[in-house]
Write a protein that holds these residues in place. Structure first.
Motif, PDB file in Angstrom:
ATOM      1  N   GLY A 127     -10.496   5.202   9.191  1.00 43.83           N
ATOM      2  CA  GLY A 127     -10.120   3.931   8.583  1.00 43.83           C
ATOM      3  C   GLY A 127     -11.350   3.160   8.143  1.00 43.83           C
ATOM      4  O   GLY A 127     -11.398   2.607   7.038  1.00 43.83           O
ATOM      5  N   THR A 166     -12.935   4.900   4.991  1.00 41.81           N
ATOM      6  CA  THR A 166     -12.201   4.958   3.730  1.00 41.81           C
ATOM      7  C   THR A 166     -11.444   3.681   3.405  1.00 41.81           C
ATOM      8  O   THR A 166     -10.849   3.574   2.348  1.00 41.81           O
ATOM      9  N   TYR A 167     -11.422   2.739   4.348  1.00 45.06           N
ATOM     10  CA  TYR A 167     -10.624   1.511   4.220  1.00 45.06           C
ATOM     11  C   TYR A 167      -9.135   1.808   4.085  1.00 45.06           C
ATOM     12  O   TYR A 167      -8.391   1.009   3.546  1.00 45.06           O
ATOM     13  N   ARG A 168      -8.719   2.994   4.513  1.00 45.88           N
ATOM     14  CA  ARG A 168      -7.285   3.276   4.526  1.00 45.88           C
ATOM     15  C   ARG A 168      -6.845   3.463   5.970  1.00 45.88           C
ATOM     16  O   ARG A 168      -7.295   4.383   6.632  1.00 45.88           O
ATOM     17  N   TYR A 169      -6.014   2.551   6.436  1.00 47.03           N
ATOM     18  CA  TYR A 169      -5.567   2.640   7.822  1.00 47.03           C
ATOM     19  C   TYR A 169      -4.151   3.171   7.936  1.00 47.03           C
ATOM     20  O   TYR A 169      -3.738   3.651   8.975  1.00 47.03           O
ATOM     21  N   MET A 190       0.830  -1.197   0.000  1.00 53.92           N
ATOM     22  CA  MET A 190       0.000   0.000   0.000  1.00 53.92           C
ATOM     23  C   MET A 190       0.869   1.254   0.000  1.00 53.92           C
ATOM     24  O   MET A 190       1.803   1.374   0.768  1.00 53.92           O
ATOM     25  N   GLU A 219      -2.477   5.812   6.625  1.00 51.74           N
ATOM     26  CA  GLU A 219      -2.261   7.222   6.915  1.00 51.74           C
ATOM     27  C   GLU A 219      -2.798   7.619   8.291  1.00 51.74           C
ATOM     28  O   GLU A 219      -2.061   8.232   9.067  1.00 51.74           O
ATOM     29  N   TRP A 251       1.708   5.290   0.327  1.00 48.14           N
ATOM     30  CA  TRP A 251       1.299   6.456   1.111  1.00 48.14           C
ATOM     31  C   TRP A 251       0.705   7.493   0.177  1.00 48.14           C
ATOM     32  O   TRP A 251       1.303   7.815  -0.841  1.00 48.14           O
ATOM     33  N   ARG A 252      -0.491   8.030   0.513  1.00 51.16           N
ATOM     34  CA  ARG A 252      -1.116   9.029  -0.364  1.00 51.16           C
ATOM     35  C   ARG A 252      -1.174  10.378   0.337  1.00 51.16           C
ATOM     36  O   ARG A 252      -1.874  10.545   1.325  1.00 51.16           O
TER      37      ARG A 252
END
Lengths: 223, 238
Positions: free
Chosen positions: A179, A182-185, A1, A187, A3-4
């Motif tokens: 998280g 957005t399903y992004r943990y 994954m 960041e 980093w954004r």
């Protein structure tokens, strides 16, 4: 994954708002703990040995059980007895009580660190007890207590993520929510870590400076 | 069993509280097995933390600039961020980078790394407070730096660092409750589970608190005191 960065900046305002809540929780919890600590310390110095014993045992019990379990105990048990506590109230009560026991030890150690001769000298000068405390004992006990008091302020700050478990909207809670949305943990959790680092490192350094300054003002050189 | 667990919430609704003894008989085995897991998490992470403390405590004192800087960064990083954040990071974020650890492993790793950082500072303080003369005497006897550390300095630090290390170990036992949040089935996890099905919160969390208290006060602390006495005897300070 990967980093954004765009996502990072998108969630930054919410994270900073939550940081405010974290600091608020730590601040209020610390103020309560300072007072509770004083009460628990005085409770161990009463003329009644049975009272001293009971307070001592209560302090030992609270000190040797986990904050997390205490948090759940207060949050879930109070409603059983018909007391409605919000997550914030139970959190502040628990933090105040838990760290109050630690601070009572800090106070006790500081008072015991003032040499007995100081008391005897005040007696010889016919000072009242209140005057002895105010003008002689407390000014000397304060620099001894300061490092411990500072450490527990940072300690409370670092334990605030536990409050997320009962639903206080602080940093960790916000990171969990982001998280889940957005399903992004990657960041959110990493940002929580960095925010903690950014606050606690300068805080620890500032405390060391403060200790040195107080020691200097008291005419003592810090080793 | 099944009937009983249906009955308990029902009785509660009637406003007729079940006796504590009934609760205890029903749930004590589950809580005991949770307590065993807690003890295991505690033991494994204490070992890991001890090894890390020793290594990074000595690295902090290294003459080599790079080694010392690496240890300082590690220690400040793990002391400066919160344990729960580290735990979540290891459990939820590391898998995104291709490293998946079981809940138990993640818990032990996070606790070990976190408490190792605190322990390293204790080790550093202990080594620094070994009297100057001991270092000079070892030098005069032509010992190599490694020999000097292993045979003269480190054994003497044990008596100095054990009391603060004991405090830290009690803190570690308390901190193990956090692993319940990454689904390790420890005492806290079991308590939460029972609470969710029965809503006997006072009984279940009260019992959990008492079990933690007994583990700390009547098992861990006597053991650590015994270690202190043993260490004192070994260096002839009994």
């Amino acid at each position: 994954m990967e980093w954004r960065w765009d996502f990072t900046f998108e969630i930054l305002p919410r994270m900073l708002w939550a940081t405010g809540n974290t600091l608020l929780a730590a601040g209020i919890g610390y103020l309560i703990a300072l007072v509770v600590g004083l009460i628990l310390m005085l409770g161990q110095r009463t003329p009644y040995r049975i009272v001293n014993f009971i307070v001592r045992e209560v302090v030992e019990f609270i000190r040797s059980t986990p904050l997390l379990v205490q948090l759940f105990f207060v949050f879930f048990v109070a409603p059983q007895f018909g007391i409605k506590l919000t997550a914030w109230t139970s959190a502040m009560l628990t933090i105040g009580l838990h760290f109050g026991t630690y601070l009572s030890e800090v106070y006790r150690g500081a008072l015991e660190g003032v040499p007995k001769a100081q008391w005897e000298a005040c007696r010889a000068l016919n000072f009242s007890t209140a005057y002895t405390y105010r003008r002689v004992v407390l000014p000397q006990a304060f620099p001894i207590a300061l490092p411990g008091m500072g450490n527990y302020l940072v300690g409370i700050f670092k334990d605030t993520p536990l409050l997320a478990t009962i639903g206080v909207a602080e940093l960790m809670h916000t990171a969990n929510a982001l998280g889940a949305e957005t399903y992004r943990y990657l960041e959110p959790y990493t940002m929580v870590g960095f925010i903690f680092l950014i606050i606690s490192l300068p805080a620890a350094m500032g405390l060391r400076r403060l200790e040195a300054a107080v020691a200097k003002a008291q005419g003592k050189v810090k080793h | 069993m099944a009937l009983r667990s249906c009955l308990i919430p029902f009785l509660q609704q009637l406003g007729d509280d079940v006796s504590y003894w009934g609760f205890f008989v029903e749930y004590a085995p589950k809580m005991a097995s949770g307590a065993m897991t807690t003890a295991m998490v505690m033991g494994c992470s204490a070992l890991l933390a001890a090894v890390i403390s020793l290594i990074f405590g000595l690295m902090r004192l290294s003459q080599n600039w790079g080694v010392q800087a690496a240890a300082t960064v590690y220690i400040e990083f793990f002391r400066g961020t919160s344990l729960l954040v580290q735990l979540y990071w290891i459990y939820y974020v590391l898998p995104l980078m291709g490293l998946t650890l079981s809940p138990f492993m993640s818990g032990v790793l996070a606790l070990g790394l976190n408490f190792g950082a605190y322990g390293a500072e204790i080790v550093r303080g202990g080594v620094q407070s070994v009297p100057r003369g001991q270092w000079e005497a070892a030098l005069a006897l032509n010992m190599s730096p490694a020999q000097r550390m292993r045979r003269i300095i480190v054994p003497q630090t044990f008596t100095l660092i054990l009391p603060p290390m004991a405090n830290l170990t009690v803190e570690l036992l308390k901190a193990t409750a956090l692993v319940a949040l990454i689904t390790v089935v420890d005492l806290m996890f079991v308590a939460k589970q029972i609470n969710a099905t029965t809503w006997l919160s006072a009984q279940v969390f009260g019992t959990a608190l008492i079990i933690y208290y007994i583990m700390a006060r009547f098992a861990l602390i006597p053991f650590l005191r015994w270690l202190e006495v043993l260490a004192a005897r070994k260096v002839g300070k009994a």
